[in-house]
Motif scaffolding. Structure first.
Motif, PDB file in Angstrom:
ATOM      1  N   THR A  76       0.827  -1.204   0.000  1.00 56.94           N
ATOM      2  CA  THR A  76       0.000   0.000   0.000  1.00 56.94           C
ATOM      3  C   THR A  76       0.863   1.256   0.000  1.00 56.94           C
ATOM      4  OG1 THR A  76      -1.743  -1.173   1.199  1.00 56.94           O
ATOM      5  CG2 THR A  76      -1.821   1.228   1.248  1.00 56.94           C
ATOM      6  N   VAL A  77       1.854   1.289   0.868  1.00 53.22           N
ATOM      7  CA  VAL A  77       2.758   2.449   0.925  1.00 53.22           C
ATOM      8  C   VAL A  77       3.526   2.574  -0.380  1.00 53.22           C
ATOM      9  CG1 VAL A  77       4.812   3.366   2.066  1.00 53.22           C
ATOM     10  CG2 VAL A  77       2.956   2.437   3.432  1.00 53.22           C
ATOM     11  N   SER A  78       3.986   1.460  -0.914  1.00 50.43           N
ATOM     12  CA  SER A  78       4.737   1.474  -2.174  1.00 50.43           C
ATOM     13  C   SER A  78       3.872   2.002  -3.322  1.00 50.43           C
ATOM     14  CB  SER A  78       5.239   0.072  -2.495  1.00 50.43           C
ATOM     15  OG  SER A  78       5.890   0.047  -3.727  1.00 50.43           O
ATOM     16  N   ASN A  79       2.627   1.569  -3.379  1.00 48.76           N
ATOM     17  CA  ASN A  79       1.727   2.047  -4.437  1.00 48.76           C
ATOM     18  C   ASN A  79       1.460   3.544  -4.318  1.00 48.76           C
ATOM     19  OD1 ASN A  79       1.533  -0.465  -5.607  1.00 48.76           O
ATOM     20  ND2 ASN A  79      -0.354  -1.004  -4.535  1.00 48.76           N
ATOM     21  N   GLU A  80       1.231   4.016  -3.086  1.00 48.20           N
ATOM     22  CA  GLU A  80       0.998   5.443  -2.878  1.00 48.20           C
ATOM     23  C   GLU A  80       2.208   6.260  -3.322  1.00 48.20           C
ATOM     24  OE1 GLU A  80       0.196   5.798   1.277  1.00 48.20           O
ATOM     25  OE2 GLU A  80      -1.825   4.973   1.117  1.00 48.20           O
ATOM     26  N   HIS A  83       2.703   6.264  -7.132  1.00 47.35           N
ATOM     27  CA  HIS A  83       1.760   7.195  -7.770  1.00 47.35           C
ATOM     28  C   HIS A  83       2.250   8.635  -7.607  1.00 47.35           C
ATOM     29  CE1 HIS A  83      -2.019   8.585  -9.381  1.00 47.35           C
ATOM     30  NE2 HIS A  83      -2.204   9.361  -8.314  1.00 47.35           N
ATOM     31  N   LEU A  84       2.739   8.974  -6.425  1.00 50.72           N
ATOM     32  CA  LEU A  84       3.260  10.318  -6.183  1.00 50.72           C
ATOM     33  C   LEU A  84       4.488  10.588  -7.040  1.00 50.72           C
ATOM     34  CD1 LEU A  84       3.043  12.935  -4.559  1.00 50.72           C
ATOM     35  CD2 LEU A  84       4.391  11.839  -2.767  1.00 50.72           C
ATOM     36  N   ILE A  85       5.367   9.599  -7.176  1.00 50.58           N
ATOM     37  CA  ILE A  85       6.564   9.774  -8.009  1.00 50.58           C
ATOM     38  C   ILE A  85       6.175   9.954  -9.473  1.00 50.58           C
ATOM     39  CG2 ILE A  85       8.576   8.533  -8.922  1.00 50.58           C
ATOM     40  CD1 ILE A  85       9.181   7.631  -6.101  1.00 50.58           C
ATOM     41  N   GLU A  86       5.159   9.230  -9.923  1.00 49.09           N
ATOM     42  CA  GLU A  86       4.673   9.420 -11.296  1.00 49.09           C
ATOM     43  C   GLU A  86       4.210  10.854 -11.515  1.00 49.09           C
ATOM     44  OE1 GLU A  86       1.638   6.747 -12.638  1.00 49.09           O
ATOM     45  OE2 GLU A  86       2.783   4.994 -11.991  1.00 49.09           O
ATOM     46  N   GLN A  87       3.436  11.385 -10.565  1.00 42.44           N
ATOM     47  CA  GLN A  87       2.959  12.764 -10.679  1.00 42.44           C
ATOM     48  C   GLN A  87       4.127  13.747 -10.697  1.00 42.44           C
ATOM     49  OE1 GLN A  87       0.329  13.121  -7.324  1.00 42.44           O
ATOM     50  NE2 GLN A  87      -1.437  12.300  -8.445  1.00 42.44           N
ATOM     51  N   LEU A  88       5.101  13.516  -9.824  1.00 40.13           N
ATOM     52  CA  LEU A  88       6.256  14.410  -9.770  1.00 40.13           C
ATOM     53  C   LEU A  88       7.097  14.305 -11.037  1.00 40.13           C
ATOM     54  CD1 LEU A  88       7.259  13.870  -6.042  1.00 40.13           C
ATOM     55  CD2 LEU A  88       6.242  15.925  -7.036  1.00 40.13           C
ATOM     56  N   THR A  89       7.205  13.110 -11.594  1.00 41.80           N
ATOM     57  CA  THR A  89       7.945  12.934 -12.841  1.00 41.80           C
ATOM     58  C   THR A  89       7.272  13.682 -13.978  1.00 41.80           C
ATOM     59  OG1 THR A  89       8.701  10.760 -12.108  1.00 41.80           O
ATOM     60  CG2 THR A  89       8.874  11.228 -14.454  1.00 41.80           C
ATOM     61  N   MET A  90       5.953  13.619 -14.016  1.00 46.92           N
ATOM     62  CA  MET A  90       5.215  14.362 -15.044  1.00 46.92           C
ATOM     63  C   MET A  90       5.436  15.865 -14.878  1.00 46.92           C
ATOM     64  SD  MET A  90       1.726  12.138 -15.174  1.00 46.92           S
ATOM     65  CE  MET A  90       0.965  13.030 -16.507  1.00 46.92           C
ATOM     66  N   LYS A  91       5.521  16.301 -13.630  1.00 48.85           N
ATOM     67  CA  LYS A  91       5.750  17.719 -13.360  1.00 48.85           C
ATOM     68  C   LYS A  91       7.151  18.131 -13.817  1.00 48.85           C
ATOM     69  CE  LYS A  91       5.118  20.975  -9.567  1.00 48.85           C
ATOM     70  NZ  LYS A  91       4.760  21.109  -8.135  1.00 48.85           N
ATOM     71  N   VAL A  92       8.136  17.269 -13.574  1.00 48.69           N
ATOM     72  CA  VAL A  92       9.509  17.588 -13.949  1.00 48.69           C
ATOM     73  C   VAL A  92       9.669  17.627 -15.469  1.00 48.69           C
ATOM     74  CG1 VAL A  92      11.879  16.666 -13.918  1.00 48.69           C
ATOM     75  CG2 VAL A  92      10.561  16.745 -11.824  1.00 48.69           C
ATOM     76  N   THR A 113      12.600   8.511  -2.425  1.00 50.52           N
ATOM     77  CA  THR A 113      13.524   7.399  -2.660  1.00 50.52           C
ATOM     78  C   THR A 113      14.376   7.137  -1.425  1.00 50.52           C
ATOM     79  OG1 THR A 113      13.585   7.975  -5.002  1.00 50.52           O
ATOM     80  CG2 THR A 113      15.346   6.556  -4.178  1.00 50.52           C
ATOM     81  N   LYS A 114      14.830   8.200  -0.787  1.00 46.35           N
ATOM     82  CA  LYS A 114      15.637   8.067   0.433  1.00 46.35           C
ATOM     83  C   LYS A 114      14.814   7.412   1.535  1.00 46.35           C
ATOM     84  CE  LYS A 114      18.169  10.851   3.795  1.00 46.35           C
ATOM     85  NZ  LYS A 114      18.537  12.213   4.198  1.00 46.35           N
ATOM     86  N   ARG A 115      13.556   7.826   1.701  1.00 45.81           N
ATOM     87  CA  ARG A 115      12.692   7.234   2.721  1.00 45.81           C
ATOM     88  C   ARG A 115      12.474   5.741   2.460  1.00 45.81           C
ATOM     89  NH1 ARG A 115       8.147  10.980   5.240  1.00 45.81           N
ATOM     90  NH2 ARG A 115       9.378  12.850   5.442  1.00 45.81           N
ATOM     91  N   ASN A 116      12.242   5.389   1.206  1.00 46.82           N
ATOM     92  CA  ASN A 116      12.039   3.979   0.871  1.00 46.82           C
ATOM     93  C   ASN A 116      13.245   3.136   1.259  1.00 46.82           C
ATOM     94  OD1 ASN A 116       9.460   4.301  -0.181  1.00 46.82           O
ATOM     95  ND2 ASN A 116      10.176   4.525  -2.284  1.00 46.82           N
TER      96      ASN A 116
END
Length: 183
Positions: A76-80, A83-92, A113-116
């Motif tokens: 669940t945490v990984s999926n969340e 999804h957030l990284i995908e949004q940030l990648t689109m923003k970048v 990534t560091k938190r993971n």
């Protein structure tokens, strides 16, 4: 002095092998519930239980039902976060944002990534202490740790885990440790 790519990759691989080797050598293998020799015995191993031999009797304790819950929490945490990284990648990659906004998004991706990686490392370290499973989640409020154990809980165990978390994560100010007993 200029190092070529092959040398850098070789040294990286060599250091990774050394770290993993030291981890496995330093790890106490007597705590492992499965030693590999059960494959050749008359009795088939039970995949859904830990077998403790005490005074010549076998005591089986199922632990995988609770361990699956820990895997679900991790997923669940990984999926969340994915999804957030995908949004940030689109923003970048988008041309609609300024360089400052893109840098902030990139920094946030690096933080995720560091938190993971820190959470995964802490989980491995807690399991290496002799617990069945562990789930660690860091957020802005602190670090939440859930530990699956057969022995129950004690203040000393909670202190040990809290100390481990505080030394592994520099941003850990508030650490919450919860024990769950595998039944």
């Amino acid at each position: 002095m200029k190092a070529n790519k092959r040398t850098v990759w070789f040294l990286t691989l060599l250091s990774l092998v050394a770290v993993v080797s030291i981890f496995y050598i330093a790890n106490d293998n007597s705590k492992m519930p499965f030693d590999g020799l059960a494959l050749f015995g008359d009795k088939a191993p039970t995949p859904d239980a830990v077998v403790d031999k005490v005074d010549g009797t076998d005591k089986q304790t199922p632990v995988f039902a609770e361990s699956y819950l820990y895997e679900d929490m991790r997923m669940t945490v990984s999926n969340e976060r994915s999804h957030l990284i995908e949004q940030l990648t689109m923003k970048v990659t988008s041309a609609d944002y300024t360089a400052i906004e893109k840098n902030e998004a990139f920094d946030e991706m690096a933080e995720i990534t560091k938190r993971n990686s820190v959470e995964a490392l802490m989980e491995m370290q807690i399991i290496a202490l002799g617990y069945l499973d562990a789930f660690v989640k860091t957020d802005s409020e602190g670090v939440n740790v859930k530990v699956l154990t057969l022995d129950g809980q004690s203040a000393k165990q909670a202190e040990e885990i809290t100390h481990l978390v505080m030394t592994s994560w520099e941003d850990a100010r508030n650490v919450s440790v919860k024990f769950e007993t595998g039944s």
